[in-house]
Design a protein around this motif. Sequence first.
Motif, PDB file in Angstrom:
ATOM      1  N   TYR A   1       8.682 111.018 -61.664  1.00  0.00           N
ATOM      2  CA  TYR A   1       7.809 110.328 -62.628  1.00  0.00           C
ATOM      3  C   TYR A   1       8.575 109.639 -63.760  1.00  0.00           C
ATOM      4  N   SER A   2       9.758 110.158 -64.115  1.00  0.00           N
ATOM      5  CA  SER A   2      10.517 109.569 -65.218  1.00  0.00           C
ATOM      6  C   SER A   2      10.918 108.133 -64.939  1.00  0.00           C
ATOM      7  N   ILE A   3      11.025 107.766 -63.663  1.00  0.00           N
ATOM      8  CA  ILE A   3      11.386 106.402 -63.300  1.00  0.00           C
ATOM      9  C   ILE A   3      10.270 105.435 -63.668  1.00  0.00           C
ATOM     10  N   PHE A   4       9.026 105.908 -63.622  1.00  0.00           N
ATOM     11  CA  PHE A   4       7.895 105.032 -63.926  1.00  0.00           C
ATOM     12  C   PHE A   4       7.735 104.840 -65.439  1.00  0.00           C
ATOM     13  N   LYS A   5       8.249 105.794 -66.199  1.00  0.00           N
ATOM     14  CA  LYS A   5       8.176 105.684 -67.656  1.00  0.00           C
ATOM     15  C   LYS A   5       9.145 104.640 -68.171  1.00  0.00           C
ATOM     16  N   LYS A   6      10.345 104.636 -67.616  1.00  0.00           N
ATOM     17  CA  LYS A   6      11.373 103.723 -68.097  1.00  0.00           C
ATOM     18  C   LYS A   6      11.934 102.961 -66.908  1.00  0.00           C
ATOM     19  N   THR A   7      11.539 101.721 -66.768  1.00  0.00           N
ATOM     20  CA  THR A   7      12.088 100.927 -65.684  1.00  0.00           C
ATOM     21  C   THR A   7      13.537 100.535 -65.965  1.00  0.00           C
ATOM     22  N   ASN A   8      13.924 100.522 -67.228  1.00  0.00           N
ATOM     23  CA  ASN A   8      15.316 100.287 -67.613  1.00  0.00           C
ATOM     24  C   ASN A   8      15.757 101.408 -68.550  1.00  0.00           C
ATOM     25  N   VAL A   9      16.463 102.370 -68.007  1.00  0.00           N
ATOM     26  CA  VAL A   9      16.885 103.536 -68.773  1.00  0.00           C
ATOM     27  C   VAL A   9      18.233 103.277 -69.420  1.00  0.00           C
ATOM     28  N   ASP A  10      18.330 103.588 -70.706  1.00  0.00           N
ATOM     29  CA  ASP A  10      19.602 103.513 -71.411  1.00  0.00           C
ATOM     30  C   ASP A  10      20.364 104.796 -71.127  1.00  0.00           C
ATOM     31  N   ILE A  11      21.397 104.719 -70.293  1.00  0.00           N
ATOM     32  CA  ILE A  11      22.121 105.905 -69.863  1.00  0.00           C
ATOM     33  C   ILE A  11      22.730 106.652 -71.047  1.00  0.00           C
ATOM     34  N   SER A  12      23.173 105.913 -72.063  1.00  0.00           N
ATOM     35  CA  SER A  12      23.790 106.548 -73.224  1.00  0.00           C
ATOM     36  C   SER A  12      22.787 107.348 -74.042  1.00  0.00           C
ATOM     37  N   ALA A  13      21.478 107.113 -73.823  1.00  0.00           N
ATOM     38  CA  ALA A  13      20.442 107.776 -74.611  1.00  0.00           C
ATOM     39  C   ALA A  13      19.816 108.963 -73.896  1.00  0.00           C
ATOM     40  N   VAL A  14      20.341 109.329 -72.724  1.00  0.00           N
ATOM     41  CA  VAL A  14      19.831 110.479 -71.983  1.00  0.00           C
ATOM     42  C   VAL A  14      20.990 111.398 -71.636  1.00  0.00           C
ATOM     43  N   ASN A  15      20.671 112.637 -71.254  1.00  0.00           N
ATOM     44  CA  ASN A  15      21.748 113.555 -70.897  1.00  0.00           C
ATOM     45  C   ASN A  15      22.254 113.264 -69.487  1.00  0.00           C
ATOM     46  N   ALA A  16      23.300 113.962 -69.099  1.00  0.00           N
ATOM     47  CA  ALA A  16      23.967 113.664 -67.824  1.00  0.00           C
ATOM     48  C   ALA A  16      23.041 113.890 -66.628  1.00  0.00           C
ATOM     49  N   LYS A  17      22.190 114.911 -66.699  1.00  0.00           N
ATOM     50  CA  LYS A  17      21.280 115.205 -65.591  1.00  0.00           C
ATOM     51  C   LYS A  17      20.281 114.077 -65.387  1.00  0.00           C
ATOM     52  N   GLU A  18      19.688 113.597 -66.481  1.00  0.00           N
ATOM     53  CA  GLU A  18      18.714 112.507 -66.391  1.00  0.00           C
ATOM     54  C   GLU A  18      19.388 111.209 -65.956  1.00  0.00           C
ATOM     55  N   ALA A  19      20.608 110.985 -66.432  1.00  0.00           N
ATOM     56  CA  ALA A  19      21.344 109.785 -66.042  1.00  0.00           C
ATOM     57  C   ALA A  19      21.636 109.791 -64.543  1.00  0.00           C
ATOM     58  N   LYS A  20      22.030 110.942 -64.035  1.00  0.00           N
ATOM     59  CA  LYS A  20      22.318 111.069 -62.598  1.00  0.00           C
ATOM     60  C   LYS A  20      21.061 110.821 -61.775  1.00  0.00           C
ATOM     61  N   LEU A  21      19.928 111.306 -62.256  1.00  0.00           N
ATOM     62  CA  LEU A  21      18.654 111.109 -61.571  1.00  0.00           C
ATOM     63  C   LEU A  21      18.296 109.627 -61.510  1.00  0.00           C
ATOM     64  N   TYR A  22      18.496 108.923 -62.610  1.00  0.00           N
ATOM     65  CA  TYR A  22      18.154 107.495 -62.661  1.00  0.00           C
ATOM     66  C   TYR A  22      19.073 106.686 -61.748  1.00  0.00           C
ATOM     67  N   ILE A  23      20.359 107.008 -61.739  1.00  0.00           N
ATOM     68  CA  ILE A  23      21.309 106.301 -60.874  1.00  0.00           C
ATOM     69  C   ILE A  23      20.967 106.546 -59.406  1.00  0.00           C
ATOM     70  N   ALA A  24      20.555 107.780 -59.086  1.00  0.00           N
ATOM     71  CA  ALA A  24      20.131 108.092 -57.716  1.00  0.00           C
ATOM     72  C   ALA A  24      18.926 107.243 -57.320  1.00  0.00           C
ATOM     73  N   HIS A  25      18.021 107.025 -58.283  1.00  0.00           N
ATOM     74  CA  HIS A  25      16.857 106.171 -58.018  1.00  0.00           C
ATOM     75  C   HIS A  25      17.298 104.730 -57.726  1.00  0.00           C
ATOM     76  N   LEU A  26      18.232 104.205 -58.511  1.00  0.00           N
ATOM     77  CA  LEU A  26      18.706 102.834 -58.299  1.00  0.00           C
ATOM     78  C   LEU A  26      19.364 102.693 -56.931  1.00  0.00           C
ATOM     79  N   ARG A  27      20.159 103.683 -56.554  1.00  0.00           N
ATOM     80  CA  ARG A  27      20.790 103.658 -55.234  1.00  0.00           C
ATOM     81  C   ARG A  27      19.730 103.704 -54.135  1.00  0.00           C
ATOM     82  N   LYS A  28      18.762 104.594 -54.327  1.00  0.00           N
ATOM     83  CA  LYS A  28      17.700 104.774 -53.331  1.00  0.00           C
ATOM     84  C   LYS A  28      16.890 103.506 -53.159  1.00  0.00           C
TER      85      LYS A  28
END
Length: 358
Positions: A234-261
Motif C-alpha cells: 500500500y505504501s507505493i500507492f501513497k507515494k508514487t515518487n518516494v524520496d529515498i533520503s526521507a525514509v529508512n533503509a527498509k522502506e527504501a528497499k521496498l520502494y526500489i523492489a517495486h520499481l524493479r518489479k
Amino acid sequence: MKLVVYLLKKILPLFLGSLVFIALVLNLVDLFMHIATYLQNGCKLNEVVSVMIFYIPKTIWYAVPVAILFSTSYVLSDMYACNELEALFASGVSLLRFTAPVLIISIVLSFGLFIFENNLVVQTYEKKVTLQDKLLGKKEEETTADVNVLSDGGRIIYNAKVYFDSTHYLMELYIIFRDEHKNLEAIIYADGANWNDDLHQWVLRNPVQYAPVNGNIQFVPVSDEFTSRLTEHYSIFKKTNVDISAVNAKEAKLYIAHLRKAGLPYQHQQSEYYKKFAFPFIVFIVVFLSIGVTGKTKKYVLLISLASSVGSSVLFYVIMMVSMVLAKHGYITPFMGAWFPIVLFTFISTFLFNRART
C-alpha cells in the motif's frame, strides 16, 4: 593507555562543544527562515519549540562529521605546535599508534551514525516537516487522486480513482493483467479494495472480471489466479515518487523492489539507498584526513583547522553530489555513485598520512 585517555580528554570536550554549536546554528537558521510566517499565522510557542525539538536529531546528523573533523585536526595540530607530538615521536611512539584509538572510535561512530539516522533521524524529521507544514499553512495530502501503478514488470497495471492513506483503501479500482508479451489476459474492476496485512495483498470489494474470449471482451467469473497476484504494498500507492533520503533503509528497499518489479528506472533510487550506508563512513574519513594533515604548520592553528574542516566538508559534499548525478544518469553504477567519494577520500587521507611526520 594514559596516552589514549590524554588524547580523548582533549578531543571529546571540543567535539561535543562543536557539535552543540553547529547543531544549534542549523536549528536557529531554520527558525529564522520561518519565524515571520509563524508570527503571521499566530502559531503557539510550544508548537514552534516542538518543531525545533524534532529537528535536533537531523542537525546532529549534519553536525557530527564537521565537529569531529574540526576537533581532531585542531587538537593534533595544537599538540604539534606545542611540540608534544615531537616528544612522542622521540620516545618511539608513532603517529599511527598514538591515533589508532581515535580511528577505531571513528569506525564505531560511523556504524552508530547509520543506526541513528535509520532509527531516529528519519522519523523525527518527518514529524518536524509535517508539523512545520501545518504551522506554515501547507495542506497535508491525506489522499492521492488518479493513482496509476505498474507491477510485475508491467504485467499488472493498477488504476484507482482515489487512494485513502488513513484506511489503506483504493476506490474505483481497475486492474489490467497482461502476459509476458504484454497481451491482455484480464481486466478486473472493483468498487474498492482494502489492504490486508495478514494476507499481504489487496482484498477487492464487489469485483467483476472481464477477459478476451474469441477476440471479444466478455464477462467471466473472478479468478483467484489473478486476485492472488495483487500484492503490491500500500505504501507505493501513497507515494508514487518516494524520496529515498526521507525514509529508512527498509522502506527504501521496498520502494526500489517495486520499481524493479514494475520495470521502471531505479538507478537514482538505488544510489540513494547505497548512500545511506556509505555516508556515515564520512566520520572515519574525516578523522583519518585530520590525522594526515597533522604537522603541516605550527602557526594559526585555530584558523587553519577551521578552514580545513569547512573546505574538506564542502569538497566531500560536492564530489558526492557529482557522483550521485553521474549515477542517476547511468554514467556510473549506483554503488559507485554512493561509495566513490568514500574511496577517493580514503586514498587522499592515506597519501597525506604517509607524508605526515611520524
